[in-house]
Design an enzyme around this catalytic site. Structure first.
Site, mmCIF file in Angstrom:
data_model
loop_
_atom_site.group_PDB
_atom_site.id
_atom_site.type_symbol
_atom_site.label_atom_id
_atom_site.label_comp_id
_atom_site.label_asym_id
_atom_site.label_seq_id
_atom_site.Cartn_x
_atom_site.Cartn_y
_atom_site.Cartn_z
ATOM 1 N N LYS A 143 37.397 1.779 82.750
ATOM 2 C CA LYS A 143 36.617 1.308 83.206
ATOM 3 C C LYS A 143 35.674 2.787 83.872
ATOM 4 C CE LYS A 143 38.194 -1.148 86.752
ATOM 5 N NZ LYS A 143 39.765 -1.420 86.144
ATOM 6 N N ILE A 144 36.110 3.736 84.050
ATOM 7 C CA ILE A 144 34.822 4.487 84.732
ATOM 8 C C ILE A 144 35.490 6.338 82.812
ATOM 9 C CG2 ILE A 144 34.907 6.765 86.214
ATOM 10 C CD1 ILE A 144 36.024 5.087 88.231
ATOM 11 N N ASP A 166 45.719 8.502 77.490
ATOM 12 C CA ASP A 166 45.560 7.302 78.047
ATOM 13 C C ASP A 166 47.078 6.232 77.371
ATOM 14 O OD1 ASP A 166 45.278 4.689 79.245
ATOM 15 O OD2 ASP A 166 43.609 5.112 79.566
ATOM 16 N N CYS A 168 42.016 8.922 85.558
ATOM 17 C CA CYS A 168 43.299 8.175 86.004
ATOM 18 C C CYS A 168 43.347 7.566 87.227
ATOM 19 C CB CYS A 168 44.054 8.793 85.182
ATOM 20 S SG CYS A 168 44.896 10.265 85.647
ATOM 21 N N PRO A 169 43.920 7.037 87.747
ATOM 22 C CA PRO A 169 44.123 6.992 88.831
ATOM 23 C C PRO A 169 45.009 8.096 89.502
ATOM 24 C CG PRO A 169 45.302 5.482 87.537
ATOM 25 C CD PRO A 169 44.732 5.837 86.749
ATOM 26 N N SER A 225 38.446 11.566 90.783
ATOM 27 C CA SER A 225 39.036 10.255 90.904
ATOM 28 C C SER A 225 40.129 10.531 91.915
ATOM 29 C CB SER A 225 40.261 10.798 89.661
ATOM 30 O OG SER A 225 39.144 9.515 88.225
ATOM 31 N N ARG A 226 40.925 11.480 92.447
ATOM 32 C CA ARG A 226 41.733 11.680 93.421
ATOM 33 C C ARG A 226 42.377 13.332 93.406
ATOM 34 N NH1 ARG A 226 39.453 8.131 94.905
ATOM 35 N NH2 ARG A 226 40.308 5.849 95.606
ATOM 36 N N ASP A 283 35.060 16.598 93.448
ATOM 37 C CA ASP A 283 34.576 15.847 94.174
ATOM 38 C C ASP A 283 34.997 14.822 95.409
ATOM 39 O OD1 ASP A 283 32.229 13.604 95.112
ATOM 40 O OD2 ASP A 283 33.445 12.133 94.406
ATOM 41 N N GLU A 301 41.231 16.234 101.523
ATOM 42 C CA GLU A 301 40.191 15.925 102.440
ATOM 43 C C GLU A 301 40.176 14.675 103.125
ATOM 44 O OE1 GLU A 301 38.785 13.933 98.451
ATOM 45 O OE2 GLU A 301 38.258 11.847 99.793
ATOM 46 N N HIS A 334 33.529 13.694 97.775
ATOM 47 C CA HIS A 334 33.387 12.263 97.654
ATOM 48 C C HIS A 334 32.176 11.453 97.384
ATOM 49 C CE1 HIS A 334 38.174 9.738 96.836
ATOM 50 N NE2 HIS A 334 36.983 9.092 96.613
HETATM 51 P P1 NAD Z 1 40.701 2.050 85.680
HETATM 52 O O1 NAD Z 1 42.170 1.161 86.156
HETATM 53 O O2 NAD Z 1 39.706 1.093 84.919
HETATM 54 O O3 NAD Z 1 41.224 3.366 85.107
HETATM 55 C C1 NAD Z 1 42.433 3.642 84.746
HETATM 56 C C2 NAD Z 1 42.984 4.190 83.493
HETATM 57 O O4 NAD Z 1 44.192 5.523 83.787
HETATM 58 C C3 NAD Z 1 43.827 2.833 83.030
HETATM 59 O O5 NAD Z 1 42.716 2.865 81.391
HETATM 60 C C4 NAD Z 1 45.506 3.853 82.721
HETATM 61 O O6 NAD Z 1 45.609 3.813 81.534
HETATM 62 C C5 NAD Z 1 44.840 5.551 82.786
HETATM 63 N N1 NAD Z 1 46.252 6.273 83.418
HETATM 64 C C6 NAD Z 1 47.387 5.592 83.917
HETATM 65 N N2 NAD Z 1 48.027 6.568 84.169
HETATM 66 C C7 NAD Z 1 47.804 7.432 83.743
HETATM 67 C C8 NAD Z 1 48.128 8.714 82.927
HETATM 68 N N3 NAD Z 1 49.435 9.117 83.216
HETATM 69 N N4 NAD Z 1 47.765 9.311 82.345
HETATM 70 C C9 NAD Z 1 46.519 9.073 81.851
HETATM 71 N N5 NAD Z 1 45.783 7.908 82.223
HETATM 72 C C10 NAD Z 1 46.253 6.961 83.127
HETATM 73 O O7 NAD Z 1 40.133 2.536 86.656
HETATM 74 P P2 NAD Z 1 38.855 3.766 87.023
HETATM 75 O O8 NAD Z 1 37.783 2.788 87.931
HETATM 76 O O9 NAD Z 1 38.488 3.655 85.818
HETATM 77 O O10 NAD Z 1 38.732 4.419 88.179
HETATM 78 C C11 NAD Z 1 39.630 5.720 87.355
HETATM 79 C C12 NAD Z 1 39.766 6.274 89.149
HETATM 80 O O11 NAD Z 1 38.705 7.072 89.863
HETATM 81 C C13 NAD Z 1 40.445 5.268 90.042
HETATM 82 O O12 NAD Z 1 41.815 5.333 90.029
HETATM 83 C C14 NAD Z 1 40.130 6.433 91.105
HETATM 84 O O13 NAD Z 1 41.022 7.145 91.717
HETATM 85 C C15 NAD Z 1 38.562 7.008 91.239
HETATM 86 N N6 NAD Z 1 37.869 6.955 91.064
HETATM 87 C C16 NAD Z 1 36.698 7.906 92.008
HETATM 88 C C17 NAD Z 1 35.526 7.762 92.835
HETATM 89 C C18 NAD Z 1 34.793 8.543 92.985
HETATM 90 O O14 NAD Z 1 33.933 8.545 94.293
HETATM 91 N N7 NAD Z 1 34.702 9.758 93.307
HETATM 92 C C19 NAD Z 1 34.886 6.067 92.522
HETATM 93 C C20 NAD Z 1 36.126 5.347 91.960
HETATM 94 C C21 NAD Z 1 36.695 5.397 91.684
#
Ligand code: NAD
Length: 331
Positions: free
Chosen positions: A155-156, A175, A206-207, A234-235, A259, A264, A296
């Site tokens: 999504k992001i 991806d 990615c997660p 992300s993380r 971030d 953290e 974050h």
């Molecule tokens: P999402 O589940 O919609 O998308 C994650 C994508 O990562 C998927 O398309 C998946 O196929 C891909 N993926 C999985 N394993 C992978 C790999 N080994 N290599 C490459 N891609 C891979 O998640 P999202 O809503 O887009 O969020 C992504 C991440 O952003 C979350 O998991 C979270 O950790 C992070 N996040 C951070 C904040 C913040 O405030 N900093 C806020 C929300 C989310």
């Protein structure tokens, strides 16, 4: 339902209370403390605990929650890497999260980090307040025509890729599940190695999973351009942070924006301005002139907080009423 809300900040109370307005509002009790072995007994008498990104809900903690009668863990965030889902399931504790609240918030924040690092507006802001109107060392680069590598196009990542195409960037992506719509729009899916070598800007979307832990390690950094801008919203565990310090000292990374940070939990979201910070890796990272660290906050918009609160309350209501848990995390 009686819910113990851990790691709560004033804004959590504001938004959750505003969303908790159904016929039978839940009884939300707010604790500033994180959920840990020392605070877990605050959950006695509560059917649910509500936690955030830095509450580490591991197996031993879940056992204590089970002993205290907790039946539901409510994550008020998207990522669930901080909860041992297997352990929760084995004790019959259900886990729900906020699957989506505002991917725009995180995508747009990533752009803010890129523009800040590139055009150095944070440094210009401080300079002019001190009567220093010099432009020395504030040179940036045009984003137009640059190559941006996106690791994870969920999504992001999708929204971020589209924004960067609007800047006139070429977008490369990696991806395991490529997104057709992005391919049609001109995004090129590549191997990780190709993405590392060709990109001017690389961002993680990615997660954090066992497969992605330290996906950016010293080896990966060595494959990137020495001028690369690396952004992680992300993380923290996706990047080997001590390796970042080494690469920055060797001038092998042009800019870094983070971030999130692997260690953290005890730092971010706390005012430590009067404390001695003992994390030498983080303090070293903060000291580089080409590094931007934020605590974050990519998610932190009014839209996102409203959506998080509404989904969180709905998740609790669905559990209490025995409805299908559409946002359940299962192993
Ligand atoms: P999402 O589940 O919609 O998308 C994650 C994508 O990562 C998927 O398309 C998946 O196929 C891909 N993926 C999985 N394993 C992978 C790999 N080994 N290599 C490459 N891609 C891979 O998640 P999202 O809503 O887009 O969020 C992504 C991440 O952003 C979350 O998991 C979270 O950790 C992070 N996040 C951070 C904040 C913040 O405030 N900093 C806020 C929300 C989310």
């Amino acid at each position: 339902m009686k819910v113990a809300v851990f790691s709560s900040k004033p804004y959590d109370k504001t938004y959750l209370d505003a969303a908790n307005i159904g016929d039978k509002p839940h009884r939300l009790v707010y604790f500033e403390d994180s959920l840990t072995q020392n605070t877990v007994d605050l959950s006695k008498g509560y059917g649910a605990v509500c936690v955030f990104v830095n509450d580490i809900v591991d197996g031993p903690l879940i056992k204590r929650l089970h002993e205290n009668g907790v039946k539901l863990i409510v994550l008020r965030c998207t990522g669930f890497n901080n909860v041992d889902i297997n352990a929760a399931n084995s004790y019959g504790i259900r886990v729900v999260r906020v699957t989506v609240y505002s991917p725009y918030a995180v995508a747009e924040y990533t752009v803010a980090m890129i523009l800040t690092l590139n055009r150095k507006t944070h440094r210009a802001f401080n300079r002019v307040r001190d009567g220093n109107f010099s432009l020395n060392n504030l040179i940036g680069f045009d984003l137009h025509g640059k190559t941006v590598g996106v690791i994870g196009t969920g999504k992001i990542g999708v929204i971020f890729s589209k924004i960067m195409m609007g800047f006139g960037c070429r977008v490369l992506a990696y991806d395991p599940f490529p997104n057709k719509e992005l391919v049609e729009k001109g995004v090129e899916y590549r191997s990780l190695d190709e993405l590392y070598t060709e990109s001017d800007i690389i961002t993680l979307k990615c997660p954090l999973t066992p497969e992605t832990y330290h996906i950016i390690d010293r080896e990966a950094m060595k494959k990137m351009k020495n001028t690369v801008m690396l952004i992680n919203s992300s993380r923290g565990g996706l990047i080997d942070a001590p390796a970042l310090v080494e690469a920055l000292k060797n001038r092998e990374i042009g800019y870094l924006g983070i971030d999130v940070y692997e260690q953290e939990e005890s730092l971010f979201y706390h005012d430590l301005s009067d404390e001695i910070i003992e994390d030498d890796v983080l303090t070293r990272l903060i000291a580089f002139p080409n590094v931007l660290v934020t605590s974050h906050q990519a998610f932190f918009t009014d839209t996102a907080l409203n959506n998080i609160a509404e989904t969180t309350i709905q998740n609790i209501t669905d559990f209490e009423e025995g409805n299908k848990l559409v946002n359940e995390v299962k192993h």
